[in-house]
Design an enzyme around this catalytic site. Sequence first.
Site, PDB file in Angstrom:
ATOM      1  N   SER A  11       0.659  -1.194  -0.084  1.00 34.71           N
ATOM      2  CA  SER A  11      -0.120   0.092  -0.177  1.00 34.71           C
ATOM      3  C   SER A  11       0.844   1.159  -0.055  1.00 34.71           C
ATOM      4  CB  SER A  11      -1.061   0.175   1.034  1.00 34.71           C
ATOM      5  OG  SER A  11      -0.145   0.094   2.458  1.00 34.71           O
ATOM      6  N   ASP A 187      -0.472   7.721   9.951  1.00 37.79           N
ATOM      7  CA  ASP A 187      -1.245   6.755  10.779  1.00 37.79           C
ATOM      8  C   ASP A 187      -0.533   5.865  11.634  1.00 37.79           C
ATOM      9  OD1 ASP A 187      -0.598   5.042   8.848  1.00 37.79           O
ATOM     10  OD2 ASP A 187      -2.559   4.570   8.064  1.00 37.79           O
ATOM     11  N   HIS A 190       1.733   4.268   7.281  1.00 39.05           N
ATOM     12  CA  HIS A 190       1.817   5.077   5.892  1.00 39.05           C
ATOM     13  C   HIS A 190       2.512   6.327   6.190  1.00 39.05           C
ATOM     14  CE1 HIS A 190      -1.452   2.236   5.475  1.00 39.05           C
ATOM     15  NE2 HIS A 190      -0.855   1.616   4.595  1.00 39.05           N
TER      16      HIS A 190
END
Length: 239
Positions: A11, A187, A190
């Site tokens: 991600s 967060d 990320h």
Amino acid sequence: MRPKIYLLGDSITEMSFDDGGWGASLVNHFNRTVDVVLRGYSGYNTRWALKVLEKVFPATEESPLAVTVFFGANDACVADRCSAFQHVPIDEYKQNLHSIVSFLKGRWPTTQIILISPPPIDEPTRLIKCRYPFTENKSGLPERTNEAAGNYAKASLAVAAECGVLAVDLWTKMQQIPGWQTACLSDGLHLSKIGNKIVFEEVLEALKKKGLSLETLPVDLPVIEEMDPNDPLKSFEGI
């Protein structure tokens, strides 16, 4: 028409084309010289990546200039916590990275490979901001730890040295920034805009070590600054 740089990862790579993302910054930086191609897969670990390499990189693809390989954040999920299904034991992680590098080298012997380590983890923020969409967090503990991320980062660097490829030690680099927990991460995992900027700069530096930069890569077509205003079509002769 242009050479390519592939970005392969989880991600953190998939999100790299967001506003201020490190992938988007590479696109902007190389906008007349290289096509930057995104191959990011949220949630993936090295075990899953190995299953899809043939599909992600078909044999018909021409040799790219470089490939970034950015896995480890998911492999490093703690084995007995809520994201255990993403966990890959560290010895397997190392072997999987070896296999990924071997696949890329076997397909494209001249391509530069850059292994990027997982980033550090801010555990308190993970508990606050992570909603655990896959499974219930019954333990009340973060699904990742900074200690585990550091171990996997060291493993990534070791594989890069063993394979003779480029490496970015993101785990160490980010923790040199004061207040890295919120400065570099959005967060607890990320990347923030500052974190993305660090990755962008580190990848550029790694590419420069192999002679890949704006100073060495030709632009694809004539640029207006070099055209003769009295005879602009002359610039297109021989194209």
